[in-house]
Scaffold this active site. Sequence first.
Site, short mmCIF file in Angstrom:
data_model
loop_
_atom_site.label_atom_id
_atom_site.label_comp_id
_atom_site.label_asym_id
_atom_site.label_seq_id
_atom_site.Cartn_x
_atom_site.Cartn_y
_atom_site.Cartn_z
CB ILE A 1 -1.01 0.03 1.17
CG1 ILE A 1 -0.34 -0.18 2.51
CG2 ILE A 1 -2.10 -0.99 0.95
CD1 ILE A 1 -1.28 -0.08 3.71
CB THR B 1 12.61 7.99 3.05
OG1 THR B 1 12.06 8.99 2.20
CG2 THR B 1 14.11 8.10 3.07
CE1 TYR B 2 15.18 7.42 7.08
CE2 TYR B 2 13.17 8.73 7.05
CZ TYR B 2 14.54 8.64 7.09
OH TYR B 2 15.28 9.79 7.12
N GLY B 3 10.74 2.78 4.69
CA GLY B 3 10.08 1.49 4.75
C GLY B 3 9.04 1.26 3.66
CE LYS C 1 8.05 3.04 8.27
NZ LYS C 1 8.00 4.30 9.03
CG ASP D 1 6.86 13.05 5.76
OD1 ASP D 1 6.80 13.96 4.91
OD2 ASP D 1 6.86 11.84 5.48
#
Length: 183
Positions: A54, A58-60, A77, A171
């Site tokens: 989905i 950047t991190y996952g 995640k 973010d």
Amino acid sequence: MEKKLHSPSKINQNKLFKFIRPIIQSNIFSRMSDEEFVIRLQNIEARFDIIESIGKGTYGVVSKARDSKTGKIYALKKCIQQQKNSDFSHKTIREVQILQNSKHPNICDIKCVIQLNDPQEGLSLLFEYCEYDLFALISKRLLTIELKKSLMLQLLIALHYLKTQNIIHRDLKPDNILMDEYL
């Protein structure tokens, strides 16, 4: 005739909470028991069925997953390791600590951390699954005036809570504002 503006201190509390009551009363925010907060698995498929991907950040990579033990749907995640020689990044640790301590009905709840037997696989984080995000509702033009007011109120309440906890969301964008069927 001039309209009278109400100061924030004079807002009727019943009207204020009319929009957030369905989320506060829902049971989707119940946390797994403390002994299950860190789950150690041979692999993800040992406990979760991946339904679909989905999102990717950047991190996952985030997937919709079904817990084969309970049948519940979650957002899973898989954290991307930034360095090959580290177990997991400081950002992941900070995210887990902040989310574990941020118990609020308008903030997505972390259910558990999944640690795989192979340390090179990194960590996965399990969250409550939210069907919608604000970007999708905006692009499909599904926002009524009442829903806009409700979402803005819930967003402001969540941001106020984060501020009282000395947390800054770095973010904040429509893609990251998630909603469930209770909106």
